[in-house]
Design a protein around this motif. Sequence first.
Motif, mmCIF file in Angstrom:
data_model
loop_
_atom_site.group_PDB
_atom_site.id
_atom_site.type_symbol
_atom_site.label_atom_id
_atom_site.label_comp_id
_atom_site.label_asym_id
_atom_site.label_seq_id
_atom_site.Cartn_x
_atom_site.Cartn_y
_atom_site.Cartn_z
ATOM 1 N N GLY A 8 0.772 -1.239 0.000
ATOM 2 C CA GLY A 8 0.000 0.000 0.000
ATOM 3 C C GLY A 8 0.802 1.288 0.000
ATOM 4 O O GLY A 8 0.234 2.368 -0.185
ATOM 5 N N ALA B 252 0.860 3.120 -3.509
ATOM 6 C CA ALA B 252 -0.468 3.660 -3.831
ATOM 7 C C ALA B 252 -0.798 4.858 -2.941
ATOM 8 O O ALA B 252 -1.453 5.805 -3.368
ATOM 9 C CB ALA B 252 -1.526 2.575 -3.674
ATOM 10 N N LEU C 255 0.852 7.899 -4.282
ATOM 11 C CA LEU C 255 0.085 8.402 -5.425
ATOM 12 C C LEU C 255 -1.158 9.150 -4.937
ATOM 13 O O LEU C 255 -1.482 10.235 -5.437
ATOM 14 C CB LEU C 255 -0.315 7.232 -6.331
ATOM 15 N N LEU D 78 6.999 4.067 -4.654
ATOM 16 C CA LEU D 78 6.311 4.349 -5.916
ATOM 17 C C LEU D 78 7.304 4.488 -7.072
ATOM 18 O O LEU D 78 7.101 3.957 -8.152
ATOM 19 C CB LEU D 78 5.481 5.635 -5.778
ATOM 20 N N ASP E 111 -1.100 -4.834 -9.559
ATOM 21 C CA ASP E 111 -2.430 -4.214 -9.665
ATOM 22 C C ASP E 111 -3.218 -4.245 -8.354
ATOM 23 O O ASP E 111 -4.413 -3.975 -8.345
ATOM 24 C CB ASP E 111 -3.249 -4.926 -10.748
ATOM 25 N N GLY E 112 -2.569 -4.607 -7.262
ATOM 26 C CA GLY E 112 -3.256 -4.696 -5.972
ATOM 27 C C GLY E 112 -3.379 -6.144 -5.533
ATOM 28 O O GLY E 112 -3.581 -7.040 -6.361
ATOM 29 N N CYS F 285 -5.651 1.281 -0.459
ATOM 30 C CA CYS F 285 -4.266 1.191 -0.957
ATOM 31 C C CYS F 285 -3.656 -0.176 -0.663
ATOM 32 O O CYS F 285 -2.964 -0.750 -1.491
ATOM 33 C CB CYS F 285 -3.397 2.279 -0.332
ATOM 34 N N GLY G 142 -4.314 -1.219 -4.136
ATOM 35 C CA GLY G 142 -3.580 -0.043 -4.601
ATOM 36 C C GLY G 142 -2.747 -0.296 -5.833
ATOM 37 O O GLY G 142 -2.781 0.426 -6.815
ATOM 38 N N GLY G 143 -1.982 -1.344 -5.776
ATOM 39 C CA GLY G 143 -1.096 -1.616 -6.904
ATOM 40 C C GLY G 143 0.248 -0.941 -6.782
ATOM 41 O O GLY G 143 0.482 -0.164 -5.850
ATOM 42 N N ASP G 144 1.133 -1.273 -7.741
ATOM 43 C CA ASP G 144 2.496 -0.729 -7.770
ATOM 44 C C ASP G 144 3.344 -1.176 -6.577
ATOM 45 O O ASP G 144 4.359 -0.566 -6.268
ATOM 46 C CB ASP G 144 2.478 0.805 -7.837
ATOM 47 N N ASP G 145 2.908 -2.253 -5.876
ATOM 48 C CA ASP G 145 3.689 -2.718 -4.723
ATOM 49 C C ASP G 145 4.951 -3.464 -5.154
ATOM 50 O O ASP G 145 5.990 -3.350 -4.519
ATOM 51 C CB ASP G 145 2.848 -3.678 -3.861
ATOM 52 N N TYR H 186 -6.522 -2.448 -10.238
ATOM 53 C CA TYR H 186 -6.530 -1.582 -11.391
ATOM 54 C C TYR H 186 -6.703 -2.388 -12.672
ATOM 55 O O TYR H 186 -6.069 -3.409 -12.872
ATOM 56 C CB TYR H 186 -5.218 -0.783 -11.466
#
Length: 315
Positions: free
Chosen positions: A157, A160, A163, A184, A209-210, A249, A253-256, A311
């Motif tokens: 999280g 996210a 962001l 991030l 993507d979470g 998140c 949230g994603g981007d982890d 996402y």
Amino acid sequence: MSEFDLIQRYFTRATPGAVLGVGDDAALLKLSDGMELAVSTDMLVSGTHFFPDADPMLLGHKTLAVNLSDLAAMGATPRWATLALSLPEVKESWLDKFSQGFFSLAEQYGVELVGGDTTRGPLNLCVTILGEVPKGKALRREGAKAGDDIWVSGTLGEAALALAHLQSKIKLNQVKFATCAARLHQPLPRIALGRALSGIANSAIDISDGLLADLGHILERSKVGAELNYTAIRGVRVDGGGEDIVQRCVLAGGDDYELCFTAPSANRDAIQNISVTLALPLTLIGKITKEPGCILRNADDSLMQIKEQGYDHFG
Ligand code: ADP
Ligand code: MG
């Protein structure tokens, strides 16, 4: 500066691990004995995956990092990459920083850039990563079994949340924002973890993507379900409110770029040992069930409503 000067100057480095690198019509590569080739592509598009004015050095890092993360999730060792670039203009200061960010991560993981394509157009960065994995040993999404433990690496999280802060959906203090922004912009692919999990995990995926969306892919491919314990999840924490957004998140949230994997409970000690060796928290967050679907429980065992989806570019 011509296209060829640009390639020569910014994207041509020694490639001792390839038979032939940048400069011909194709690169030539040879796998080590007993290995299978793992190939994955990820594209970063300006305005969709990053802000158009993003720091080029961080962008160079992230372009490669998100690809490395896919190989981590397969338990593969990255060896080579190609880079397809579409650029609105030739800006040397930008190219210099971008290639620095790209190559410093590449060197860290022993990855050689062996080819690519360079054209004029909207800013678009596409890497294909190539790696090796011992024959038959790759970690696949389809291997989860009812009764498996579900594990997650690191903390979820943070990226996210950074962001959300940049989008003014939450206000983080400076220190918190710095930690989250690093996650991030400079994700660290869990390559060593993926390799260590070979023979221990039954399935794995990287969380881009979470958690719920990506675990969902394992469930679907393995034709199983999951029961998760929300309080067990090592998620980002924020003092003073915003609980809803924080929860979103952590779960969606994603981007982890952490790994989510499943393993028989007999392997708990082995997994704890990997956690110690790599100095990386590995957290048991639930169980794979025979019944399809994903259930989330609160600390008091009550069911939690899952509103969160990951996402989806076309969703
Ligand atoms: P072709 O016309 O045969 O497609 P190019 O002129 O596009 O060849 O590319 C020349 C060489 O430079 C090729 O080896 C290609 O793989 C490499 N190359 C092109 N762009 C990049 C890049 N951004 N990074 C690394 N190598 C690149
Ligand atoms: Mg070309």
